[in-house]
Design an enzyme around this catalytic site. Structure first.
Site, PDB file in Angstrom:
ATOM      1  N   GLU A  52      29.489  38.452  36.196  1.00 38.88           N
ATOM      2  CA  GLU A  52      29.559  37.924  37.654  1.00 38.88           C
ATOM      3  C   GLU A  52      30.866  38.620  38.151  1.00 38.88           C
ATOM      4  OE1 GLU A  52      32.421  36.312  37.533  1.00 38.88           O
ATOM      5  OE2 GLU A  52      32.347  36.651  35.333  1.00 38.88           O
ATOM      6  N   GLU A 100      32.807  39.749  34.877  1.00 42.00           N
ATOM      7  CA  GLU A 100      31.839  40.763  34.821  1.00 42.00           C
ATOM      8  C   GLU A 100      30.928  41.340  33.697  1.00 42.00           C
ATOM      9  OE1 GLU A 100      34.158  44.755  35.340  1.00 42.00           O
ATOM     10  OE2 GLU A 100      35.277  44.031  36.906  1.00 42.00           O
TER      11      GLU A 100
END
Length: 346
Positions: free
Chosen positions: A170, A313
């Site tokens: 994310e 991420e």
């Protein structure tokens, strides 16, 4: 009400069969420790004698958070947009680590506060960021279900393209605040126990962040028995996206490699919606976020790595992937005592 998922329990008998096979390989029984446990879980998930995890696929969901306007993050909100461009240019840590493991990185705009239109970007924006949940619900129930559906669609699409292991990640300034609020609501733990400095705030900012979350939870009163109520009141669109991706992968018996704090909170929401989903999850690493340990414990999982990471991420999951790959290679390529002509015991 959103889509229903048909998530079957993992196959424990297949796991027992794998354990028996691991014990026939040319090594002392159990000597590969957690790598053997991973092989057993992969057998339970895939229902196969020789599970496969390659190729892996990475989906990064990007969204903004209205709560960022309360000054809870070390970075301004524009960083979300800038990082989406960086992902698409191939310059972020997840691009480097994705390349290393041979994974295609898919970037999804599920709720970035700015309009983005670039080749390679999956434009699935539900709204321009969530609302500030100190002042009102982050999103509607309908939007929360829509976010789950977007994540589910994305995971289905990469799995249909042949991906054998799903890595979720994310990007969204303010999302540790949202995740801490969800974790506190679901666990009943005090805000102080689940909240850390995120990507690097000061002690004063930390106290302010705690106050913002505590006040928000008092105002919003999310129902701990209703994951969608919690997600819609204090959650994030990218968190919803990861929930959907987990559920779709579990439904298709694909192992899911969860990253750090934020994606583990998404995994917790997925497990509260469908308890069977838990068996399909691996936690890639234990992050520096204090709440992460609580989220992992609630899922009754053991993180694969512990490297002091706090980036997100999907980076920790991408770093852990070779361990899953090693587990499958051990099963596929090692000789048995019988085939190698090695004496099992004196």
């Amino acid at each position: 009400m959103g889509k229903m998922y048909n998530i079957k329990p993992i196959n424990l008998l297949q796991g027992e069969k794998m354990e028996g096979y691991l014990n026939s390989l040319t090594k002392p029984k159990g000597s590969l420790g957690e790598v053997e446990e991973i092989a057993i879980q992969l057998a339970q998930i895939t229902n196969e004698d020789f599970p496969e995890v390659t190729p892996p696929g990475i989906i990064v969901f990007a969204a903004d958070h209205g709560i960022a306007s309360e000054g809870v993050s070390a970075f301004p909100q524009e960083v979300t947009v800038q990082m989406v461009h960086n992902f698409l240019d191939g310059g972020a840590a997840i691009n480097v680590l994705g390349k290393q493991i041979g994974a295609k990185v898919e970037i999804v705009d599920i709720g970035v506060a700015a309009d983005l239109d670039r080749i390679g970007l999956h434009r699935r924006k539900i709204r321009h960021g969530t609302a500030n949940f100190l002042e009102g619900d982050a999103m509607t129930r309908e939007e929360a279900w829509k976010a789950i559906e977007v994540g589910s669609d994305m995971a289905t699409s990469v799995i249909e393209n042949g991906v054998k292991c799903l890595i979720i990640g994310e990007m969204g300034i303010g999302n540790t605040t949202s995740s801490s609020a969800i974790l506190s609501a679901l666990s009943g733990l005090d805000v102080e126990d689940v909240i850390g400095t995120g990507t690097g705030i000061t002690t004063n900012q930390l106290e302010w962040k705690q106050q913002v979350i505590r006040q928000s939870l008092q105002k919003r009163t999310p129902d701990p028995t209703d994951p969608i109520d919690t997600l819609s009141k204090v959650g994030g669109l990218e968190i919803g996206g990861m929930v959907g991706a987990i559920l779709a992968a579990a439904e298709r018996k694909i192992p899911i490699l969860v990253d750090g704090f934020i994606s583990t909170v998404a995994a917790l929401l997925a497990q509260r919606l469908y308890p069977e989903a838990k068996g399909y999850l691996f936690i890639g690493h234990r992050s520096m976020e204090v709440g992460h340990e609580h989220a992992i414990m609630l899922l009754e999982k053991k993180p694969i790595l512990n490297l002091g990471l706090r980036l997100g991420e999907g980076t920790g999951a991408a770093l852990a992937f070779p361990i899953l790959q090693a587990a499958t290679n051990i099963v596929k390529e090692m000789a048995t005592f019988e085939s190698a002509g090695v004496a099992e015991k004196i």
